[in-house]
Design an enzyme around this catalytic site. Structure first.
Site, PDB file in Angstrom:
ATOM      1  N   LYS A   1     -33.306 -21.239  -4.913  1.00 35.36           N
ATOM      2  CA  LYS A   1     -33.139 -22.265  -3.841  1.00 35.36           C
ATOM      3  C   LYS A   1     -33.434 -23.599  -4.328  1.00 35.36           C
ATOM      4  O   LYS A   1     -33.014 -24.723  -4.008  1.00 35.36           O
ATOM      5  CB  LYS A   1     -33.889 -21.682  -2.648  1.00 35.36           C
ATOM      6  CG  LYS A   1     -33.371 -20.793  -1.608  1.00 35.36           C
ATOM      7  CD  LYS A   1     -33.950 -20.582  -0.610  1.00 35.36           C
ATOM      8  CE  LYS A   1     -33.371 -19.164   0.016  1.00 35.36           C
ATOM      9  NZ  LYS A   1     -32.306 -19.426   0.899  1.00 35.36           N
TER      10      LYS A   1
ATOM     11  N   SER B   1     -35.806 -16.969   5.579  1.00 30.86           N
ATOM     12  CA  SER B   1     -36.239 -16.223   6.569  1.00 30.86           C
ATOM     13  C   SER B   1     -37.602 -15.818   6.226  1.00 30.86           C
ATOM     14  O   SER B   1     -38.399 -15.628   7.182  1.00 30.86           O
ATOM     15  CB  SER B   1     -35.645 -14.746   6.676  1.00 30.86           C
ATOM     16  OG  SER B   1     -35.375 -14.229   5.473  1.00 30.86           O
TER      17      SER B   1
ATOM     18  N   ASP C   1     -19.414 -21.804  -2.038  1.00 32.45           N
ATOM     19  CA  ASP C   1     -19.779 -20.552  -2.748  1.00 32.45           C
ATOM     20  C   ASP C   1     -19.580 -20.553  -4.158  1.00 32.45           C
ATOM     21  O   ASP C   1     -19.132 -21.477  -4.734  1.00 32.45           O
ATOM     22  CB  ASP C   1     -19.217 -19.044  -2.118  1.00 32.45           C
ATOM     23  CG  ASP C   1     -20.399 -18.160  -1.953  1.00 32.45           C
ATOM     24  OD1 ASP C   1     -20.849 -17.469  -1.086  1.00 32.45           O
ATOM     25  OD2 ASP C   1     -20.376 -17.456  -3.335  1.00 32.45           O
TER      26      ASP C   1
ATOM     27  N   HIS D   1     -33.770 -21.863  11.054  1.00 30.83           N
ATOM     28  CA  HIS D   1     -33.689 -20.371  10.648  1.00 30.83           C
ATOM     29  C   HIS D   1     -32.797 -19.767  11.897  1.00 30.83           C
ATOM     30  O   HIS D   1     -33.303 -19.511  13.139  1.00 30.83           O
ATOM     31  CB  HIS D   1     -35.131 -19.672  10.891  1.00 30.83           C
ATOM     32  CG  HIS D   1     -35.169 -18.401  10.840  1.00 30.83           C
ATOM     33  ND1 HIS D   1     -36.232 -17.498  11.340  1.00 30.83           N
ATOM     34  CD2 HIS D   1     -34.333 -17.493   9.925  1.00 30.83           C
ATOM     35  CE1 HIS D   1     -36.159 -16.214  11.098  1.00 30.83           C
ATOM     36  NE2 HIS D   1     -35.073 -16.294  10.111  1.00 30.83           N
TER      37      HIS D   1
HETATM   38  N1  NAD Z   1     -29.113 -11.543   6.690  1.00 28.38           N
HETATM   39  C1  NAD Z   1     -30.076 -11.626   7.637  1.00 28.38           C
HETATM   40  O1  NAD Z   1     -30.370 -11.057   8.434  1.00 28.38           O
HETATM   41  C2  NAD Z   1     -30.703 -13.160   7.619  1.00 28.38           C
HETATM   42  C3  NAD Z   1     -31.331 -13.647   8.818  1.00 28.38           C
HETATM   43  C4  NAD Z   1     -31.915 -14.842   8.675  1.00 28.38           C
HETATM   44  C5  NAD Z   1     -31.853 -15.671   7.686  1.00 28.38           C
HETATM   45  N2  NAD Z   1     -31.430 -15.079   6.513  1.00 28.38           N
HETATM   46  C6  NAD Z   1     -31.492 -15.921   5.074  1.00 28.38           C
HETATM   47  O2  NAD Z   1     -30.292 -16.371   5.069  1.00 28.38           O
HETATM   48  C7  NAD Z   1     -29.923 -16.504   3.513  1.00 28.38           C
HETATM   49  C8  NAD Z   1     -28.640 -15.834   3.166  1.00 28.38           C
HETATM   50  O3  NAD Z   1     -28.895 -14.548   3.483  1.00 28.38           O
HETATM   51  P1  NAD Z   1     -27.467 -13.643   3.616  1.00 28.38           P
HETATM   52  O4  NAD Z   1     -27.855 -12.223   4.250  1.00 28.38           O
HETATM   53  O5  NAD Z   1     -26.476 -14.317   4.360  1.00 28.38           O
HETATM   54  O6  NAD Z   1     -27.117 -13.445   2.046  1.00 28.38           O
HETATM   55  P2  NAD Z   1     -25.946 -12.743   1.520  1.00 28.38           P
HETATM   56  O7  NAD Z   1     -26.183 -12.153   0.132  1.00 28.38           O
HETATM   57  O8  NAD Z   1     -24.866 -12.250   2.364  1.00 28.38           O
HETATM   58  O9  NAD Z   1     -25.134 -14.316   1.120  1.00 28.38           O
HETATM   59  C9  NAD Z   1     -25.516 -15.240   0.042  1.00 28.38           C
HETATM   60  C10 NAD Z   1     -24.383 -15.720  -0.666  1.00 28.38           C
HETATM   61  O10 NAD Z   1     -24.734 -16.976  -1.504  1.00 28.38           O
HETATM   62  C11 NAD Z   1     -23.918 -17.171  -2.219  1.00 28.38           C
HETATM   63  N3  NAD Z   1     -24.544 -17.677  -3.332  1.00 28.38           N
HETATM   64  C12 NAD Z   1     -25.317 -17.242  -4.495  1.00 28.38           C
HETATM   65  N4  NAD Z   1     -25.814 -18.405  -5.139  1.00 28.38           N
HETATM   66  C13 NAD Z   1     -25.019 -19.344  -4.935  1.00 28.38           C
HETATM   67  C14 NAD Z   1     -25.009 -20.824  -5.147  1.00 28.38           C
HETATM   68  N5  NAD Z   1     -25.597 -21.352  -6.287  1.00 28.38           N
HETATM   69  N6  NAD Z   1     -24.181 -21.775  -4.533  1.00 28.38           N
HETATM   70  C15 NAD Z   1     -23.453 -21.439  -3.438  1.00 28.38           C
HETATM   71  N7  NAD Z   1     -23.553 -19.858  -3.103  1.00 28.38           N
HETATM   72  C16 NAD Z   1     -24.432 -19.126  -3.439  1.00 28.38           C
HETATM   73  C17 NAD Z   1     -23.674 -15.447  -2.654  1.00 28.38           C
HETATM   74  O11 NAD Z   1     -22.282 -15.569  -3.314  1.00 28.38           O
HETATM   75  C18 NAD Z   1     -23.281 -15.024  -1.401  1.00 28.38           C
HETATM   76  O12 NAD Z   1     -21.952 -15.197  -0.803  1.00 28.38           O
HETATM   77  C19 NAD Z   1     -31.449 -15.974   2.877  1.00 28.38           C
HETATM   78  O13 NAD Z   1     -32.095 -17.051   2.445  1.00 28.38           O
HETATM   79  C20 NAD Z   1     -31.808 -15.106   3.673  1.00 28.38           C
HETATM   80  O14 NAD Z   1     -33.126 -14.854   3.770  1.00 28.38           O
HETATM   81  C21 NAD Z   1     -30.737 -13.728   6.531  1.00 28.38           C
END
Ligand code: NAD
Length: 430
Positions: A116, A138, A52, A159
């Site tokens: 990304k 997602s 992270d 996913h």
């Molecule tokens: N939350 C859901 O229900 C869900 C479900 C399916 C998919 N997703 C997808 O999963 C991905 C993450 O979602 P989330 O809910 O876990 O988000 P989140 O905000 O809980 O976590 C994201 C993490 O990424 C870290 N981060 C940011 N920039 C970074 C970098 N350059 N290098 C490394 N880490 C970095 C942040 O510090 C944070 O800890 C997204 O693409 C989201 O669309 C989310």
């Protein structure tokens, strides 16, 4: 997995033959999803580097991993010694050190296309050429995320659903440039994590969220026509859904759900045009986000163990009346169920016709595992087969004046004429 047909088991076996082994992995992002993927992989014997950019997030991720592993010990799924081993196989880091040793990496950073692109660029410079790179997006397209990559052929979508340790489904998404070997490696890694992977082709919403969007849009249209949302919830729960669509949206989070629904709808403008009186948009604009802030279609208060309990909300009902220009409309349970389910069936058949997914069985498996489709109905396509294509066509004729989402597809017409079955038309393993 044992409930899957021998054809589907064979599909997995063929992937295993083409896959590269994943012995060590990396996860980018220690948030909700990254943390969940890390613990799931580590608990199934694949050590993980969890990177992270924020120390605090790494700590949160490790605390969550400890909690999950503790639960496995409590349930006697692993011994305390094994729990120690699992924790020791997770390496939290702020650096890319060691990334040249991994066989697979999955990015789970926040859902932002520019970010990304940036992390993929960094990753391509640190991982080996043979390693696959996956994204847990997602709502973004795999082709869009991978558009600047030097080697998009090793880039694949994985996913996962939230919460990762609990939800059995993983959609494996093949972009137009993704090589089969990368897909097979992702499928086999997901199986190793104890998940059921379903391969889908890159399209807006992929498979599950695309079909779910057709369903939730049918809900929005019913509400805009004047139907009471609690009556819709009760009707769909009577059909067998664990929760009705309004309650489901509250649980997902109305801001998240409405964003995903908007992004996907934009991808299918003919069948999913703009909805004028959109209840999700209204709720979001009034900061009624669902369970996460205690108010959405329902109000929520925590019970003794802290779990949110839902209550009817006079305020939400009053708000919804402002987007029902023609006043209240009474519809029968049967009509509500038909319109909601038919929207899901027709979008499912479109997915099969578009070859987004390989077979009716894979599509139904994804719905059973990804959205809690009523188990006794077996999935949207199994349910359509139980009605019979003739009856599905008759329902399409009944509702097609409401919009293109109810237009019968070419396959519905053909099977109605030949008295054929959707399962025979789209068999597994072909
Ligand atoms: N939350 C859901 O229900 C869900 C479900 C399916 C998919 N997703 C997808 O999963 C991905 C993450 O979602 P989330 O809910 O876990 O988000 P989140 O905000 O809980 O976590 C994201 C993490 O990424 C870290 N981060 C940011 N920039 C970074 C970098 N350059 N290098 C490394 N880490 C970095 C942040 O510090 C944070 O800890 C997204 O693409 C989201 O669309 C989310």
């Amino acid at each position: 997995m044992s409930s899957l047909s021998s054809e589907l088991q064979q599909v997995f076996k063929e992937h295993a033959d083409k896959a590269r082994p994943v012995r060590k992995a990396a996860v980018l992002g220690a948030g909700i999803m990254g943390g969940g993927i890390t613990i799931t992989s580590a608990a199934h014997g694949v050590p993980v580097l969890m990177k992270d950019i924020a120390e605090a997030q790494l700590e949160l991720g490790m605390n969550e991993a400890r909690r999950q592993v503790g639960r496995l010990v409590q349930k006697e799924k692993i011994t305390p010694e094994q729990a120690e081993e699992v924790m020791a196989s997770i390496d939290p880091t702020l650096e890319y050190l060691g990334f040249d040793q991994v066989d697979a990496v999955i990015e789970a950073v926040v859902e932002n296309l520019d970010l990304k692109h940036r992390v993929l660029d960094e990753l391509e410079n640190v991982v080996r050429d043979e390693a696959i790179i996956a994204t847990n997006t997602s709502s973004l397209r795999i082709d869009d995320i991978g558009q600047h990559m030097k080697h998009p052929e090793r880039f694949v979508g994985m996913h996962f659903f939230n919460p990762v340790p609990v939800m059995p489904l993983v959609e494996i998404i093949q972009g137009t440039k993704t090589r089969d070997e990368a897909v097979s490696t992702a499928v086999t890694w997901a199986l190793k994590m104890g998940k059921t992977p379903i391969v889908v082709q890159d399209c807006p919403g992929f498979l599950v969220n695309r079909i779910l969007t057709a369903y939730t849009r049918a809900f929005l249209e019913l509400v805009a026509e004047g139907v009471d949302f609690e009556h819709i919830d009760k009707s769909m729960e009577a059909f067998g859904w664990p929760m009705g669509p309004a309650y489901l949206e509250d649980v997902i989070g109305i801001d998240t759900g409405s964003h995903v629904s908007d992004v996907i709808s934009a991808g299918y403008p003919d069948r999913m045009p703009h909805i004028e009186n959109d209840a999700f948009r209204l709720m979001k604009s009034r900061d009624r986000l669902g369970q996460k802030n205690g108010k959405g279609f329902y109000d929520y208060t925590p019970d003794d163990s802290g779990r949110p309990q839902k209550h009817s909300s006079p305020e939400a009902h009053e708000l919804i009346r402002t987007i029902q220009p023609n006043g209240r409309k009474e519809l029968s349970v049967e009509e509500i169920q038909q319109r909601m389910m038919l929207a899901m069936i027709t979008e499912s058949v479109h997915c099969l016709e578009d070859r987004v997914v390989g077979s009716a069985e894979e599509l139904d498996t994804a719905l059973l595992m990804g959205v809690g489709f009523p188990r006794d109905k077996g999935g949207a396509i199994r349910y359509a087969d139980s009605l019979g294509a003739k009856a599905v066509l008759a329902q399409c004729e009944l509702y097609r004046h409401l919009g293109a989402q109810y237009e019968p597809t070419a396959t519905i017409r053909k099977l109605a004429e030949t008295d054929g079955s959707f399962y025979d038309e789209f068999p597994a393993g072909n």
